[in-house]
Motif scaffolding. Structure first.
Motif, mmCIF file in Angstrom:
data_model
loop_
_atom_site.group_PDB
_atom_site.id
_atom_site.type_symbol
_atom_site.label_atom_id
_atom_site.label_comp_id
_atom_site.label_asym_id
_atom_site.label_seq_id
_atom_site.Cartn_x
_atom_site.Cartn_y
_atom_site.Cartn_z
ATOM 1 N N GLN A 1 0.832 -1.208 0.000
ATOM 2 C CA GLN A 1 0.000 0.000 0.000
ATOM 3 C C GLN A 1 0.866 1.258 0.000
ATOM 4 O O GLN A 1 0.484 2.271 -0.582
ATOM 5 N N GLU A 2 2.044 1.195 0.627
ATOM 6 C CA GLU A 2 2.969 2.330 0.598
ATOM 7 C C GLU A 2 3.490 2.574 -0.815
ATOM 8 O O GLU A 2 3.802 3.702 -1.176
ATOM 9 N N GLN A 3 3.613 1.502 -1.610
ATOM 10 C CA GLN A 3 4.128 1.612 -2.974
ATOM 11 C C GLN A 3 3.094 2.157 -3.954
ATOM 12 O O GLN A 3 3.433 2.656 -5.017
ATOM 13 N N LEU A 4 1.815 2.044 -3.598
ATOM 14 C CA LEU A 4 0.738 2.373 -4.528
ATOM 15 C C LEU A 4 0.757 3.827 -5.020
ATOM 16 O O LEU A 4 0.658 4.047 -6.234
ATOM 17 N N PRO A 5 0.909 4.843 -4.154
ATOM 18 C CA PRO A 5 0.902 6.224 -4.679
ATOM 19 C C PRO A 5 2.015 6.486 -5.703
ATOM 20 O O PRO A 5 1.760 7.095 -6.748
ATOM 21 N N ALA A 6 3.212 5.994 -5.439
ATOM 22 C CA ALA A 6 4.327 6.195 -6.375
ATOM 23 C C ALA A 6 4.066 5.441 -7.680
ATOM 24 O O ALA A 6 4.373 5.944 -8.774
ATOM 25 N N ASP B 1 -4.280 2.898 -16.784
ATOM 26 C CA ASP B 1 -4.767 1.642 -17.349
ATOM 27 C C ASP B 1 -3.636 0.631 -17.573
ATOM 28 O O ASP B 1 -3.756 -0.283 -18.380
ATOM 29 N N SER B 2 -2.573 0.783 -16.835
ATOM 30 C CA SER B 2 -1.395 -0.066 -16.990
ATOM 31 C C SER B 2 -1.601 -1.465 -16.390
ATOM 32 O O SER B 2 -2.050 -1.593 -15.244
ATOM 33 N N PRO B 3 -1.252 -2.518 -17.132
ATOM 34 C CA PRO B 3 -1.307 -3.870 -16.562
ATOM 35 C C PRO B 3 -0.405 -4.022 -15.325
ATOM 36 O O PRO B 3 -0.716 -4.799 -14.433
ATOM 37 N N GLN B 4 0.688 -3.255 -15.269
ATOM 38 C CA GLN B 4 1.559 -3.317 -14.092
ATOM 39 C C GLN B 4 0.857 -2.753 -12.870
ATOM 40 O O GLN B 4 0.996 -3.278 -11.765
ATOM 41 N N LEU B 5 0.098 -1.676 -13.050
ATOM 42 C CA LEU B 5 -0.695 -1.127 -11.949
ATOM 43 C C LEU B 5 -1.725 -2.164 -11.513
ATOM 44 O O LEU B 5 -1.926 -2.393 -10.317
ATOM 45 N N ALA B 6 -2.377 -2.794 -12.474
ATOM 46 C CA ALA B 6 -3.349 -3.846 -12.146
ATOM 47 C C ALA B 6 -2.682 -4.955 -11.340
ATOM 48 O O ALA B 6 -3.268 -5.485 -10.394
ATOM 49 N N GLY B 7 -1.454 -5.304 -11.693
ATOM 50 C CA GLY B 7 -0.719 -6.340 -10.962
ATOM 51 C C GLY B 7 -0.500 -5.978 -9.507
ATOM 52 O O GLY B 7 -0.656 -6.821 -8.614
ATOM 53 N N LEU B 8 -0.136 -4.717 -9.250
ATOM 54 C CA LEU B 8 0.044 -4.282 -7.859
ATOM 55 C C LEU B 8 -1.293 -4.260 -7.129
ATOM 56 O O LEU B 8 -1.387 -4.709 -5.977
ATOM 57 N N LEU B 9 -2.330 -3.778 -7.782
ATOM 58 C CA LEU B 9 -3.655 -3.732 -7.157
ATOM 59 C C LEU B 9 -4.127 -5.135 -6.770
ATOM 60 O O LEU B 9 -4.677 -5.335 -5.682
ATOM 61 N N GLN C 1 -2.237 -7.745 -6.151
ATOM 62 C CA GLN C 1 -1.401 -8.233 -5.043
ATOM 63 C C GLN C 1 -1.922 -7.707 -3.707
ATOM 64 O O GLN C 1 -2.022 -8.456 -2.738
ATOM 65 N N ILE C 2 -2.225 -6.425 -3.668
ATOM 66 C CA ILE C 2 -2.760 -5.836 -2.435
ATOM 67 C C ILE C 2 -4.116 -6.453 -2.126
ATOM 68 O O ILE C 2 -4.396 -6.834 -0.989
ATOM 69 N N GLY C 3 -4.967 -6.564 -3.156
ATOM 70 C CA GLY C 3 -6.287 -7.160 -2.960
ATOM 71 C C GLY C 3 -6.201 -8.573 -2.417
ATOM 72 O O GLY C 3 -6.934 -8.948 -1.499
ATOM 73 N N MET C 4 -5.299 -9.386 -2.971
ATOM 74 C CA MET C 4 -5.145 -10.761 -2.512
ATOM 75 C C MET C 4 -4.699 -10.804 -1.047
ATOM 76 O O MET C 4 -5.237 -11.572 -0.257
ATOM 77 N N ALA C 5 -3.743 -9.963 -0.712
ATOM 78 C CA ALA C 5 -3.267 -9.922 0.677
ATOM 79 C C ALA C 5 -4.377 -9.466 1.622
ATOM 80 O O ALA C 5 -4.512 -9.997 2.729
ATOM 81 N N LEU C 6 -5.187 -8.505 1.195
ATOM 82 C CA LEU C 6 -6.309 -8.054 2.025
ATOM 83 C C LEU C 6 -7.358 -9.158 2.186
ATOM 84 O O LEU C 6 -7.920 -9.329 3.278
ATOM 85 N N LEU C 7 -7.620 -9.905 1.114
ATOM 86 C CA LEU C 7 -8.556 -11.030 1.224
ATOM 87 C C LEU C 7 -8.037 -12.057 2.228
ATOM 88 O O LEU C 7 -8.807 -12.595 3.022
ATOM 89 N N GLU C 8 -6.749 -12.336 2.181
ATOM 90 C CA GLU C 8 -6.165 -13.290 3.126
ATOM 91 C C GLU C 8 -6.296 -12.797 4.567
ATOM 92 O O GLU C 8 -6.376 -13.598 5.490
ATOM 93 N N GLN C 9 -6.347 -11.486 4.740
ATOM 94 C CA GLN C 9 -6.522 -10.878 6.063
ATOM 95 C C GLN C 9 -7.998 -10.706 6.430
ATOM 96 O O GLN C 9 -8.324 -10.169 7.470
ATOM 97 N N GLU D 1 -11.944 -3.382 2.385
ATOM 98 C CA GLU D 1 -10.734 -2.695 1.940
ATOM 99 C C GLU D 1 -10.258 -3.235 0.596
ATOM 100 O O GLU D 1 -9.716 -2.508 -0.233
ATOM 101 N N ALA D 2 -10.461 -4.539 0.367
ATOM 102 C CA ALA D 2 -10.029 -5.165 -0.888
ATOM 103 C C ALA D 2 -10.932 -4.784 -2.055
ATOM 104 O O ALA D 2 -10.464 -4.666 -3.197
#
Length: 174
Positions: free
Chosen positions: A29-34, A42-50, A52-60, A65-66
């Motif tokens: 989440q700290e990496q997201l603003p940068a 609309d970058s696939p790389q941005l989607a990849g980070l999103l 990853q965060i979503g998956m980790a939030l689901l696991e929590q 939040e996810a």
């Protein structure tokens, strides 16, 4: 102390994983603003980070939040990569976030479409992603359990018991 009162050895491992996962969520989440500043929206790389965060939030079990992160990821992937298995995985994950919030009617079509899309593309899922199909089926079992549909639960359990389709070896004809 009676034997069944003792903590299970895996309880410690589960607690450590939960703590580590919380740290991963915070780091990502700290990496997201940068990342948002550096990449197109609309970058696939941005989607990849999103995702990853979503998956980790689901696991929590941080369903609410996810949800917005997975919605944003899905919008990017549906536009940029509509027929890729990861897009359907994102649908299932978003359905899981809604399921966790007991938004069953909204979750169901996402869960079904996500699973079916991944199943149709099963041979294209890389080895490190094979668990995503199992997780998608687990979410459907959870939905049908929560909505008291025992026949559907049986159907999904039978589906889970089927062996996965193997990808063809390099050079092998389909």
């Amino acid at each position: 102390m009676v034997a069944w009162e003792r903590p299970h050895p895996w309880d410690d491992v589960a607690a450590l994983l939960k703590t580590a996962n919380a740290k991963v969520v915070a780091f990502l989440q700290e990496q997201l603003p940068a990342t948002r500043k550096a990449l197109p929206k609309d970058s696939p790389q941005l989607a990849g980070l999103l995702v990853q965060i979503g998956m980790a939030l689901l696991e929590q079990k941080q369903w609410a939040e996810a949800e917005p992160l997975l919605r944003e990821c899905l919008a990017i992937r549906e536009k940029a990569q509509p027929d890729v298995w990861a897009t359907f995985n994102t649908q299932s994950m978003l359905g899981g976030a809604l399921l966790g919030q007991k938004k069953y009617a909204e979750a169901e079509p996402l869960l079904l479409k996500g699973y079916q899309g991944m199943k149709e593309r099963e041979k294209t899922i890389p080895p490190q992603g094979k668990d995503r199909l199992t997780e998608a089926a687990d979410r459907l079992v959870d939905l049908d359990t929560a909505t008291n549909k025992p026949d559907e639960v049986k159907k999904w359990r039978a589906e889970q018991a089927k062996p996965p389709e193997a990808a063809p070896m390099p050079g092998e004809k389909k």
